[in-house]
Structures are given as structure tokens and as C-alpha cells.
Scaffold this motif. Structure first.
Motif, PDB file in Angstrom:
ATOM      1  N   GLY B  54       0.785  -1.235   0.000  1.00  0.00           N
ATOM      2  CA  GLY B  54       0.000   0.000   0.000  1.00  0.00           C
ATOM      3  C   GLY B  54       0.811   1.276   0.000  1.00  0.00           C
ATOM      4  O   GLY B  54       0.299   2.348  -0.312  1.00  0.00           O
ATOM      5  N   VAL B  55       2.094   1.187   0.330  1.00  0.00           N
ATOM      6  CA  VAL B  55       2.922   2.391   0.472  1.00  0.00           C
ATOM      7  C   VAL B  55       3.670   2.651  -0.836  1.00  0.00           C
ATOM      8  O   VAL B  55       4.318   1.734  -1.357  1.00  0.00           O
ATOM      9  CB  VAL B  55       3.936   2.221   1.620  1.00  0.00           C
ATOM     10  CG1 VAL B  55       4.808   3.458   1.763  1.00  0.00           C
ATOM     11  CG2 VAL B  55       3.217   1.898   2.915  1.00  0.00           C
ATOM     12  N   PRO B  56       3.594   3.876  -1.384  1.00  0.00           N
ATOM     13  CA  PRO B  56       4.345   4.147  -2.620  1.00  0.00           C
ATOM     14  C   PRO B  56       5.854   4.093  -2.358  1.00  0.00           C
ATOM     15  O   PRO B  56       6.331   4.704  -1.406  1.00  0.00           O
ATOM     16  CB  PRO B  56       3.933   5.575  -3.006  1.00  0.00           C
ATOM     17  CG  PRO B  56       2.810   5.948  -2.118  1.00  0.00           C
ATOM     18  CD  PRO B  56       2.858   5.061  -0.912  1.00  0.00           C
ATOM     19  N   VAL B  57       6.564   3.347  -3.199  1.00  0.00           N
ATOM     20  CA  VAL B  57       8.026   3.245  -3.071  1.00  0.00           C
ATOM     21  C   VAL B  57       8.648   3.328  -4.458  1.00  0.00           C
ATOM     22  O   VAL B  57       7.992   3.046  -5.451  1.00  0.00           O
ATOM     23  CB  VAL B  57       8.466   1.903  -2.417  1.00  0.00           C
ATOM     24  CG1 VAL B  57       7.953   1.798  -0.993  1.00  0.00           C
ATOM     25  CG2 VAL B  57       8.004   0.708  -3.249  1.00  0.00           C
ATOM     26  N   CYS B  58       9.916   3.721  -4.490  1.00  0.00           N
ATOM     27  CA  CYS B  58      10.681   3.618  -5.728  1.00  0.00           C
ATOM     28  C   CYS B  58      11.161   2.167  -5.829  1.00  0.00           C
ATOM     29  O   CYS B  58      12.030   1.750  -5.042  1.00  0.00           O
ATOM     30  CB  CYS B  58      11.883   4.569  -5.708  1.00  0.00           C
ATOM     31  SG  CYS B  58      11.435   6.290  -5.896  1.00  0.00           S
ATOM     32  N   SER B  59      10.616   1.423  -6.782  1.00  0.00           N
ATOM     33  CA  SER B  59      10.945  -0.003  -6.828  1.00  0.00           C
ATOM     34  C   SER B  59      12.389  -0.237  -7.231  1.00  0.00           C
ATOM     35  O   SER B  59      12.920  -1.321  -7.035  1.00  0.00           O
ATOM     36  CB  SER B  59       9.994  -0.750  -7.761  1.00  0.00           C
ATOM     37  OG  SER B  59      10.068  -0.247  -9.070  1.00  0.00           O
ATOM     38  N   CYS B  60      13.062   0.793  -7.754  1.00  0.00           N
ATOM     39  CA  CYS B  60      14.479   0.641  -8.087  1.00  0.00           C
ATOM     40  C   CYS B  60      15.338   0.598  -6.830  1.00  0.00           C
ATOM     41  O   CYS B  60      16.469   0.140  -6.868  1.00  0.00           O
ATOM     42  CB  CYS B  60      14.946   1.760  -9.011  1.00  0.00           C
ATOM     43  SG  CYS B  60      15.096   3.379  -8.229  1.00  0.00           S
ATOM     44  N   LEU B  61      14.802   1.113  -5.717  1.00  0.00           N
ATOM     45  CA  LEU B  61      15.577   1.152  -4.476  1.00  0.00           C
ATOM     46  C   LEU B  61      15.216   0.022  -3.528  1.00  0.00           C
ATOM     47  O   LEU B  61      15.769  -0.075  -2.443  1.00  0.00           O
ATOM     48  CB  LEU B  61      15.360   2.498  -3.758  1.00  0.00           C
ATOM     49  CG  LEU B  61      15.901   3.746  -4.443  1.00  0.00           C
ATOM     50  CD1 LEU B  61      15.729   4.961  -3.538  1.00  0.00           C
ATOM     51  CD2 LEU B  61      17.364   3.581  -4.825  1.00  0.00           C
ATOM     52  N   VAL B  62      14.274  -0.820  -3.938  1.00  0.00           N
ATOM     53  CA  VAL B  62      13.857  -1.948  -3.103  1.00  0.00           C
ATOM     54  C   VAL B  62      14.510  -3.204  -3.676  1.00  0.00           C
ATOM     55  O   VAL B  62      14.342  -3.506  -4.862  1.00  0.00           O
ATOM     56  CB  VAL B  62      12.322  -2.094  -3.117  1.00  0.00           C
ATOM     57  CG1 VAL B  62      11.895  -3.332  -2.329  1.00  0.00           C
ATOM     58  CG2 VAL B  62      11.657  -0.840  -2.565  1.00  0.00           C
TER      59      VAL B  62
END
Lengths: 805, 158
Positions: B54-62
Motif C-alpha cells: 500500500g505504500v508508494p516506493v521507488c521499486s528501483c531502491l527496493v
């Protein structure tokens, strides 16, 4: 890292698809002048649009480019053995592996090595290529390539590049400019002399001089350089790539590969913005070389760090100006000298010089001028095309000068500009007569007459809304130390390729009946980079052919060249080609109608006939036949070229010549608020007025103007590639350190669109993409100067320039 | 290593994932979901924005392994099962908020999350919520228009 040759079953290899669009509600015609929606819009909001970095092929490899870590050096040796021995690596290529005698490429001057040969001339120059089964494997293998550099002295500016002992960036020049330049480290020089500037200076009541510096701007398109090269059974290669001009790429790629052009089949993939940065090749030849060497599909995708080295930038410039005026506010003369840093390779530098020189005094009437523009070869990063192309740097300087002269004369800066504004019939410094509307004074009047945004908008009943203040969410001020300023600027940009270039575009149009409905198919090689050319092509086909359904084929090299998506030219040129071809298709359709039905109604022979709403109608509105009946069992298809009026080269000594196709004008008013204690700037509003001739799609026109305006704002207050003056290395190749405006940095951008037809252009339209990028920057600078009282002769403005710290 | 997580309501699995691979890479290159974009891979541009639980994240940093067992929503999950565009997707098309479109997937995920928690955002709220998403084409005006339009249409529908 393990190879992954298959991926989820939901993921077939992606390639560009055709776009079919009807009208949105069945009521509107979807023709020119309407704000029809993008035919690729739904694919783009669902994530299905196939950008060049999304391409995927079973069994594909990943390519990686090893780049120089120094700016200028002899390459003593390259040892690839360890890299080649790495598990998962399929190929490592250097200059010695290039397959033919053609080992260089370039837009105008073929001076750029495909891979470095014996020497590197700038930081980040490609030295070797790796193909591996995982991108990380390729990166790690590249790190094992041992390159021994013996560093050479560097040249970085005019003094070092043209001084007595200057190292030559290119030692054996034999290009067509080498014979007329004063020094081998000058790519091209263009003087323009008209009237007698020295004599005119004697008549001036005031003379104002200034020296200006324009920083290196990056296009910063979001979609990184990328593509997929697939080796074909016939020994050729299929290349899917994001570019601005497929056929220009093809002309440069094929000879290096040793293939005939027909064996290099290029298809445009989804392009994530361009702004000039895709006019030069990036991964195209490299990907093809690796694919042909390994016999496997090869994908190359730059990351952002590499992207800063993977394309040319906007030329940084140093500009010296002298303006004179009489007490009544009339300009007497302009002298200027513009020095553009082209970096290590020529790219588009010669054409940028031509633009900078010919547009150097701005949209003003000045009969006596003495102008010189040069581009240097240095060891800095190569510079070339970016939106505005030479006109941007000049506009920043001449508009600063116009404010200075107005201040000296005690005149209002807008009024002073209006006194000197060019209009239709004005003679340019090149001797070219401006023969279509040039509403410079009117554009200024429009931005000035707009009500100013209210003061102190950050004040709310609950205290200061810091989002509306300089520093924003950093919460650096609640209004203390904040002062407002207002500034104006106007600019002039040429449209289309100039200086005698044979600039043409090609369109293939097919009309047929499918499922009982007449449909048109448009096939061009135009690079859709986001500007909305595909939208406009469908609109033109509907207007000219009376159809609803239009299919836009993917752009590829199976159709003639469309020229570049640059120079604000595509709606004019490929739009013009689509219009032209549609008109010819229409005549063929009418011929078929006359043959089939001519005997039933005399109007077939006597009336002016049109195609509207799926019917053949007379100009009086009488329907003669359904297109479905006329075209039943027949298809009409034509491919035709379209050219604008020819232009002339500029004389190398005097700069005289009808060099440009069309001129485009925009004006801005900037309102800024400056935190004078911290040197932070908030642009509150950036209003634009622009003459677009005819808005084929008003929604897209406004979007282009707002986008161009924002790029101008970026280079006013934040955007600059920092090149170390001692090492010529790029210091900030990331979006952490190279800042582009966010939605919080960008103000409201009200747009006032003027439509004064240019009778020489299709539908009277004017190329619009670049003009708003010109005047935006000097308007913001003028507003900051008004707020702070500082001189500010360089852009971008940084906090230390405002605080003096 | 093997990673397993839920993407847009469907369980997805990828084998032979190198520990250094990002969630973005696994989505794009191993799961066939290239809608999330790779504009910077430095966590600066927001083009790779997805929702992680549910939380917006930069998927490049995960790191992909961090998503193990969790719920991911990407741009491909915004439209309805029948392919109908979501309100915010339709608003981006209608308002002219899409030019090159490379920033669009990340902006859509971010705007969708904004409207979920704040159905009537002010312009300041919209700017703040989208300030981590760079756009190079539009100058953001039409993006603001699109979010305003989506909010208004959602309000009407309630």
C-alpha cells in the motif's frame, strides 16, 4: 548471476504496434483544429506501451559499454582477456574488432569513433563493448577490461583551445569546414556583417556592453538510451530503437556494419522524450555489432549515470554583446561574439553556429550589425542539439542587453522592446525578409496586460504555506527576506532545417474499405518522441479524407525518410507530407468515383468535390456517393515526398543568405519571489504568449508550450552539467546532482495562443516546439534581477550568486 | 534465490534471482511487467513508483528479496479486470497529461495513492504528493489538471 532466457508466460516479446483510432464520441470529426486525444494515450497509461527499454527477446543478451575514465589520453593498451574469460560473457569488442574500414560516424562531420582508437578525447568516450547473459555480468566483465591511459594535456575553453601551444583535438581534419576556420580547434565560424556597425555606433546616445555565460544544459529525457538488435537470417539486423531520425541513423550505421541499408531494418520503439539528445547515435551501432558478433539478440539500456555520457548536451556559451541606442529608444547597432563549446566531437555544432549567428540579435529591427559565432573543439563533453539549438544561448544574452539599454534610457523594458520589435517585412541580419506575420510587439503586450498573481500567496489563515515560498518544504522562510520581481523576454527561433539543406519528409497513405467502413492508414518514418505527431497525422487524414478510423503504422525504414523530429519541424514537414499525400489519394478516390458513378450525376464532372463524413460531397454540400461504395474492391495507396521552400547557405564572409524556412516567436513574463538571505528562488508564475499560425491540436500546442517553458525555467535556476575545469570530467551525472524542475519548482504557466497564418506553410501552421524554451530563461533572469538589483550575467543562477557568499 | 510475492493480486514467482536485483528489475525483466519505468534507477525520478503493501516506493531502491511475501501494485494493476481504465488513468488521457509517457506510470501510482487518502486535494497537496515524480515534457500543468479532474469525477460518482 544466472541467465534468464525465459520470462513469465504473460510476457511475449514486445515490439511497437500500430495505433488505430476513431473519433471519441462519434459526433466530432476528429480533424484538424480539434483537441483530439493521443492514439497512444491508453497504451501509455496502462503500462503497455513498448518503450525501447521494455523490449525483450527470448535468448537475448545484454550489452554494456566501457567508457573512458579520463578526458584526454593516449590508449597504451587494452587487455580484454579476463573479461572474455568471465562466465556468461559472449563477446568483448574493441576498435580492432570493427568489421569494415568505416570506423567513424557523425551527423555532418564523420569524426566520432565507434570505439576509441588509440586515443580518447573526452570523459565517458566508448572504449569497449561487452555482451553477457545478465546486465550485472556484463558490467562486472567490463570492469575487468584493463585499459592503460597515458594522459594528454586538455583544452577546455577558447583561450586554451586556440592559444599558441594548444593541443589539437583532431589532428588531421579534412572536413568541409576545416578550410575556412581560423584554427583547427574551431569547428565552424560564421560571421554576419550588414550595414556599418562602427558608423552607426557614432550615432548612438547610449552604448551598453555585457559579457554573459550560459551553462551546459542536459536534455534529461526520462527514457534512457536503449534498444534491441536482432540478427537476421539474411545476415542483416533488425534494430528497434528510440531515436529522432531513423534514416539519419541508418546512413551512419550501415557502413560501419558493412551492410547495405536494406539489410539494416530499423523500427522506432517507444521514445521517452528526446529534446535533441537522440539526434546523435548512442547504442545503435554498438548493439548491432554485438548482435552480429554473437548471433543473438542484444539489448542495451543505459542507466542515468551512463545516459549523461551517452548523448550530447546543449552547448555552453560565452557571449559578448554591444548594443547602441538613440535617446528616443531606437537601436542603432549590435555587435556580438558568441563562443560555443562543442566539446570533443562535432555533432550538430556547425548548424548550432549558423543559428546562433543568424538569430543573435533577437526579434528586433537593427540595420547595422557585426556578428560572429564560433564553436570550439575541446576535451569537454560533446555538445549538439537541444531544443532551441543555438537560439537559446543568444536569447539569454540579447534579452539581458535589452533590459540594460532600457534602464540606461530610462524606458520601460517592454516599451523599449516594442519600439524596436520586428514585424512582417523586417530584414534579418542575413538579408532575409521576414515574409509572414511576426507579432513581436503584440505578444509582449499580451503577457504584460495579464493581471499579476496576488502578492504573498503563502499567507493562509493557518499561517504560512511553505510550499508557496522559496525553499518550499525545506521550511526555510515564512516570508521574511522574500522580495518579488517581474521580468519580460521575447525570442525568435527558426523552424525546419536551414542553410540550403534538402529538407523533406515522406508519407505513405492508404485508403480502403474494411468491414464496410472507409479507413485510412498512415505510414511515415516520423519519430514520435512525445510531441503528438501521431495525433496530428490522424487528424489530418480525417480532415482530408473524410474518414473516422485512422491507423498509424509504426515508424520504420520501410518507408521514405521523415527527417528529424527536431527544429520544430515535424508538424510542418511530416504533417505537410501527410496532407500532401492525402490530397493526392483523394484525387485518385475521386477518379474512381467518377469512373464508377460519373454518369449518374453531372456534379461529378463539374463541381469541386470533397470527402466528408464518409461521403463524396460537392462544395455545395450535396452528397454524391458513400466512400464505401466508391472504394469497394479497390484500395488507393501513395507514397510522396514533401519539401518546404528551398533555403540558401549563409555566405561564409558576410553571413548573407535566405537561410531559414520560417520564424517562430514567443514571449514570457516571469514573476519570481526571492529569499534574499538564502539565495533561493520561487518562480510564482511564468506566462507565455506565442503565435502558432494554426493550432492543429490546441491541447497539444499548450502542452508543448508549457513543457518548453519549464525547460527554460530549469536552466534559469538549477540545471547545469558541471565539468571540472582542471580534469574536464563530469562531476554530476545523476538526477541527485543534476536537478530538473519538479512539480513544486514549476509555477502556473498561463498560455495565450495567437493564430496568425503563415501562407507558405501547411494549414498556415508555425512550428512551435522550441520558441517557448528561448524566452523563458531570460524572463526568469530579468525577474530575479528586478527583485535583487543584481547584474546576474550567467545562467543558471545559483544561491551563491544571489547572496554573494 | 527464489522470490515470491503478490503483484496486482496475483502470486508471482521468479527463480535464479541474483541478490542484487531490484524489485524494478524483477518486475520488468523476470515477470514481464515493464510498465514500471527505469528513468534513473537512482530513486530520484519516481518513474518506477509501485505500492508495496500500500505504500508508494521507488521499486528501483527496493531489493527484490525485500518484497518476499508482500503485496505489490504496479501501473498494470490500476485498470479494472475488464480493462476499463481507472478514474485517474482516464483523467490523464483526457487532460493531455501524457506526452512521451515515460513518467506516467509512476505518476499514476502516486496520484492514485494521493486520491485514496485525500479525495479533495488542494493544488498544494497535489504538488507535494507528486514532488518525487519528475516529468520532462509537460511542465506539470496538465498533470495538475488530470489529478483535479480525477478528484472531481470521483467526487461526482460518490
Amino acid at each position: 548471476m544466472t541467465a534468464h532466457r525465459t520470462r513469465a508466460a504473460t510476457a511475449p516479446g514486445r515490439t511497437p504496434t500500430s495505433l488505430t483510432q476513431g473519433t471519441q464520441d462519434g459526433l466530432t470529426k476528429g480533424g484538424i483544429g480539434e483537441s483530439t486525444l493521443r492514439p497512444d494515450g491508453i497504451l501509455k497509461v496502462t503500462g503497455e506501451f513498448a518503450y525501447s527499454s521494455d523490449l525483450w527477446h527470448e535468448d537475448m543478451l545484454w550489452g554494456y559499454t566501457l567508457r573512458s575514465t579520463v578526458a584526454h589520453a593516449r590508449i597504451a593498451s587494452i587487455d580484454t582477456a579476463e573479461a572474455l574469460a568471465t562466465s556468461g560473457v559472449y563477446a568483448v569488442l574493441t576498435y580492432d574488432d570493427l568489421p569494415t574500414e568505416v570506423k567513424h560516424y557523425g551527423l555532418e562531420i564523420r569524426d566520432t569513433p565507434v570505439l576509441a582508437h588509440g586515443k580518447v578525447r573526452h570523459h565517458g568516450e566508448p572504449v569497449a563493448l561487452v555482451a553477457a547473459d545478465h546486465p550485472e555480468t556484463a558490467r562486472r566483465a567490463a570492469a575487468k577490461i584493463r585499459v592503460v591511459y597515458e594522459e594528454l594535456p586538455i583544452v577546455t575553453d577558447e583561450a586554451s583551445a586556440t592559444g599558441p601551444d594548444a593541443v589539437l583535438v583532431h589532428e588531421h581534419r579534412d572536413d568541409h569546414h576545416s578550410g575556412h576556420v581560423p584554427h583547427p580547434n574551431i569547428v565552424h565560424r560564421q560571421p554576419i556583417v550588414r550595414g556599418d556597425a562602427a558608423a552607426a555606433a557614432a550615432r548612438a546616445d547610449v552604448i551598453v556592453t555585457g559579457d554573459y555565460v550560459f551553462g551546459m544544459q542536459d536534455q534529461a529525457f526520462l527514457g534512457p538510451e536503449s534498444g534491441l538488435a536482432v540478427p537476421a537470417e539474411d545476415g542483416g539486423v533488425d534494430l528497434y530503437v528510440a531515436t529522432q531520425w531513423l534514416h539519419s541513423d541508418l546512413r551512419q550505421i550501415a557502413p560501419v556494419l558493412g551492410l547495405p541499408e536494406k539489410k539494416v531494418r530499423m523500427t522506432l520503439s517507444g521514445v521517452g522524450g528526446a529534446f535533441g539528445g537522440r539526434e546523435d547515435l548512442s547504442m545503435q551501432i554498438h548493439g548491432c555489432l554485438l548482435a552480429l558478433r554473437t548471433g543473438k539478440p542484444v539489448k542495451i539500456v543505459y542507466n542515468r549515470f551512463e545516459s549523461f555520457f551517452g548523448h550530447v548536451h546543449r552547448h555552453p556559451a560565452r557571449l559578448h554583446y554591444e548594443h547602441g541606442a538613440t535617446r528616443d529608444g531606437r537601436l542603432t547597432h549590435v555587435k556580438c561574439r558568441i563562443v560555443l563549446d562543442g566539446g570533443a566531437y562535432a555533432s550538430a555544432s556547425p548548424a548550432v553556429v549558423g543559428n546562433a549567428a543568424s538569430l543573435s540579435i533577437g526579434p528586433y529591427v537593427v540595420e547595422d550589425v557585426d556578428i560572429e559565432a564560433v564553436a570550439l573543439y575541446t576535451n569537454n563533453p560533446p555538445c549538439g542539439a537541444m531544443r532551441g539549438f543555438g537560439a537559446v544561448q543568444a536569447c539569454f544574452a540579447y534579452e539581458a542587453q535589452m533590459d540594460k539599454v532600457a534602464a540606461e534610457l530610462g524606458l520601460d523594458p517592454v516599451e523599449f522592446r516594442q519600439i524596436n520589435a520586428m514585424e512582417q517585412g523586417t530584414v534579418m541580419p542575413t538579408g532575409q525578409v521576414v515574409d509572414s506575420p511576426a507579432p513581436v510587439a503584440e505578444l509582449l503586450r499580451r503577457v504584460k496586460s495579464r493581471p499579476l498573481p496576488p502578492e504573498r500567496q503563502w499567507e493562509t489563515t493557518e499561517g504560512a504555506d511553505v510550499r508557496a515560498l522559496p525553499g518550499g518544504l525545506s521550511n526555510t522562510t515564512h516570508g521574511e527576506g522574500v522580495v518579488r520581481g517581474v521580468g519580460y523576454a521575447v525570442g525568435i527561433k527558426n523552424v525546419g532545417f536551414s542553410e540550403g539543406f534538402d529538407d523533406y519528409s515522406t508519407a505513405r497513405v492508404r485508403m480502403e474499405v474494411i468491414n464496410g467502413e472507409p479507413v485510412a492508414t498512415v505510414h511515415t518514418a516520423m519519430a514520435e518522441v512525445g510531441q503528438g505527431g501521431v495525433t496530428v497525422h490522424a487528424q489530418i487524414a480525417r480532415s482530408e479524407l473524410g474518414v473516422t478510423q485512422v491507423t498509424i503504422q509504426p515508424a520504420d525504414t520501410q518507408v521514405g525518410s521523415a527527417g528529424s523530429t527536431s527544429a520544430s519541424r515535424q508538424t510542418y514537414m511530416t504533417g505537410g507530407a501527410v496532407k500532401n499525400t492525402c490530397e493526392a489519394v483523394r484525387e485518385k478516390v475521386l477518379d474512381i468515383g467518377r469512373r464508377k458513378f460519373g454518369t449518374y450525376h453531372p456534379a461529378w464532372a463539374t463541381a469541386e468535390l470533397l470527402l466528408e463524413a464518409g461521403k463524396v460531397v460537392t462544395d455545395g454540400g450535396e452528397a454524391l456517393a458513400d466512400l464505401a461504395d466508391v472504394l469497394e474492391g479497390e484500395a488507393v495507396e501513395l507514397e510522396l515526398e514533401f519539401r518546404h521552400r528551398p533555403t540558401q547557405a549563409f555566405d561564409l564572409r558576410t553571413g548573407q543568405g535566405n537561410g531559414h524556412v520560417q520564424y517562430s516567436f514567443a514571449a514570457h513574463r516571469a514573476v519570481v519571489e526571492v529569499d534574499t538571505e538564502l539565495g533561493l528562488v520561487k518562480v510564482v508564475e511564468l506566462a507565455c504568449a506565442q503565435d502558432v499560425g494554426k493550432a492543429l491540436n490546441p491541447l497539444s500546442v499548450v502542452g508543448q508550450i508549457q513543457g518548453g517553458t519549464t525547460q527554460g525555467l530549469g536552466v534559469a535556476v538549477m540545471e547545469e552539467i558541471i565539468v571540472d575545469p582542471v580534469t574536464a570530467k563530469v562531476r554530476n551525472p545523476s538526477f541527485t546532482d543534476y536537478l530538473i524542475p519538479t512539480i513544486l519548482d514549476t509555477p502556473t504557466i498561463p498560455v495565450d495562443v495567437l493564430e496568425l497564418a503563415d501562407e507558405h506553410a501547411p494549414y498556415g501552421l508555425r512550428g512551435i516546439g522550441e520558441a517557448p524554451t528561448l524566452s523563458s530563461t531570460p524572463a526568469v533572469l530579468a525577474a530575479i534581477r528586478q527583485a535583487t538589483g543584481l547584474e546576474l550575467n550567467r545562467t543558471p543562477v545559483r544561491p551563491e550568486h544571489l547572496t554573494g557568499s | 534465490m527464489r522470490v515470491t510475492f503478490t503483484v496486482n493480486g496475483r502470486r508471482q514467482e521468479a527463480d535464479d534471482v541474483w541478490e542484487g536485483e531490484s524489485l524494478l528489475y524483477v518486475l520488468r525483466e523476470r515477470m514481464g511487467l515493464p510498465g514500471s519505468k527505469n528513468a534513473c534507477e537512482q530513486g530520484e525520478c519516481g518513474s518506477c513508483t509501485v505500492r508495496l503493501d500500500g505504500v508508494p516506493v521507488c521499486s528501483c531502491l527496493v531489493a527484490a528479496g525485500q518484497a518476499e511475501g508482500r503485496e505489490v501494485v504496479t501501473v498494470e494493476g490500476l485498470a479494472g479486470e475488464d480493462g476499463r481504465l481507472s478514474t485517474v488513468q482516464q483523467a490523464f488521457v483526457d487532460a493531455g497529461a501524457v506526452q512521451c509517457g515515460f513518467c506516467t506510470p509512476g505518476l499514476l501510482v502516486a496520484a492514485d495513492e494521493l486520491l485514496e487518502r485525500n479525495p479533495e486535494p488542494t493544488d498544494g497537496d497535489i504538488r507535494e504528493a507528486l514532488s518525487g515524480n519528475l516529468c520532462r515534457c509537460t511542465g506539470y500543468e496538465k498533470i495538475l489538471d488530470a489529478v483535479r479532474l480525477a478528484a472531481a469525477r470521483t467526487g461526482e460518482a460518490v
